[in-house]
Design an enzyme around this catalytic site. Structure first.
Site, mmCIF file in Angstrom:
data_model
loop_
_atom_site.group_PDB
_atom_site.id
_atom_site.type_symbol
_atom_site.label_atom_id
_atom_site.label_comp_id
_atom_site.label_asym_id
_atom_site.label_seq_id
_atom_site.Cartn_x
_atom_site.Cartn_y
_atom_site.Cartn_z
ATOM 1 N N THR A 111 0.818 -1.205 0.000
ATOM 2 C CA THR A 111 0.000 0.000 0.000
ATOM 3 C C THR A 111 0.855 1.260 0.000
ATOM 4 O OG1 THR A 111 -1.447 1.310 1.424
ATOM 5 C CG2 THR A 111 -0.088 -0.312 2.524
ATOM 6 N N TYR A 145 -1.642 0.085 10.012
ATOM 7 C CA TYR A 145 -1.921 -0.577 8.721
ATOM 8 C C TYR A 145 -0.670 -0.534 7.829
ATOM 9 C CZ TYR A 145 -3.657 -1.071 3.949
ATOM 10 O OH TYR A 145 -3.818 -1.443 2.641
#
Ligand code: UDP
Length: 337
Positions: free
Chosen positions: A123, A147
């Protein structure tokens, strides 16, 4: 790529949003596919009936061993994981478990069974709170939320593994994934969605009464957050091209951004939704959301250099139309079930 070089691919999280589009892209391109998914957020119906499906966890090594052997798996595309930034701030252990520990177990199983190629869903969040400019893969990696950190740790594991074992890998750093399969075979279906375009189309269909704008005081031209929104089918096809690149050069591992190289603010996205749908969705200004950064825009030069990937849906209104078509189909499916 020659059909004889198309190895069977195990897609983890293949019943989820991005994974199910990867399954479609692989099948459409003639690759044999199998799916493992624990259905915690995915849906059995999102996987075509003729694709071998295993309900289970990526940390279930006995199940993995069976799948690797029975299906002669030659590559893994690893999508299974947790993806919501604010949730990761509230529940970091869930993220280090799902995205790091279980990935480590999957990677170990892959190494032990001699699976030669591994593609990992990473990501843009690994870049943290960068300068407002298109980001290259060599920009600093300083995640500001669990995350991003949980994904970066798995990137690091893969880097070490490929140096030590005969498995090359490709890390794909996704920017903001959105839209749905143009033929409405799949789309974002998870209840309680938090991503902007999904929230906006849910508002268009009446499932919500407004869209909250999280933060109007960012250092951006209109004060709202800027992201590089990429159509999920273009992202899925990037995986197929990345896999060909791994097979072509087994000695080489890759880390590549996947985005279009341009950004839109929250207000620009909402304007595009209004214009694509002929509605005026209600907008409400709210404070910044924990873990959010002002801007994330890719420099996708590397993926264009290394592969023949050609995105075909780089248009916000097209993305919104596909997302909306899927939202309406989902609504009908739920009403009829
Ligand atoms: N956003 C917003 N309202 C929403 C959802 C998101 O204003 O209901 C903003 C968010 O603050 C960010 C951008 O839209 O600037 C993209 O957020 P999203 O959750 O879609 O993806 P993320 O970048 O967090 O992965």
């Amino acid at each position: 790529m020659d059909d004889s070089a198309k190895v069977p691919v195990l897609v983890t999280g293949g019943a989820g949003y991005i994974g199910s589009h990867a399954v479609l892209a692989l099948r459409d391109a003639g690759w044999p596919v199998a799916v493992i998914d624990n259905l915690s957020t995915g849906f059995r119906w999102a996987v075509p009936d003729d694709v071998p499906f295993f309900e289970g966890d990526i940390a279930d090594t006995a199940l993995l061993a069976r799948i690797f052997t029975e299906h002669n798996i030659g590559a893994i595309m690893h999508f299974a994981g947790s993806i919501v930034v604010p949730e990761s701030v509230a529940d970091p252990l869930k993220y280090y478990d799902n995205n790091t520990s279980r990935s480590r177990t999957l990677i170990q199983a892959a190494v032990e069974h001699g699976v030669p190629h591994f593609i990992f869903s990473s990501t843009a969040t690994v870049y943290g709170e960068p300068e407002i400019k298109p980001l290259t893969e060599d920009d600093p990696l300083q995640p500001v939320n669990p995350y991003g950190m949980s994904k970066l740790m798995t990137e690091r594991i893969l880097a070490d593994i490929s140096r030590a074992h005969a498995m090359n890998h490709c890390v794909l750093r996704y920017f903001n994934v959105c839209g749905a399969d143009p033929a409405a075979r799949s789309g974002q279906s998870t209840a309680g969605a938090t991503h902007l375009i999904k929230v906006a189309v849910e508002t268009v269909t009446g499932k919500r009464d407004h869209v909250a704008i999280f933060g109007c005081d960012y250092p951006t031209p209109d004060g709202t957050g800027i992201r590089d929104y990429i159509h999920v089918s273009d992202l899925a096809s990037a995986h197929v091209h990345a896999l060909s690149a791994l097979i072509d050069r087994p000695e080489r591992s890759l880390t590549m951004n996947v985005g279009y190289g341009r950004g839109f603010s929250v207000l620009e996205v909402l304007d595009a939704v209004d214009s694509a749908t002929g509605t005026t969705i209600v907008r409400k200004q709210e404070p910044r959301r924990p873990g959010d950064v002002p801007a994330l825009i890719s420099n996708p030069a590397r993926i264009h250099e290394v592969t023949d990937w050609q995105p075909v849906h780089d248009d916000l209104e097209t993305i919104v139309c596909h997302a909306l078509a899927w939202e309406r189909k989902l609504h009908d499916m739920r009403r009829n079930s």
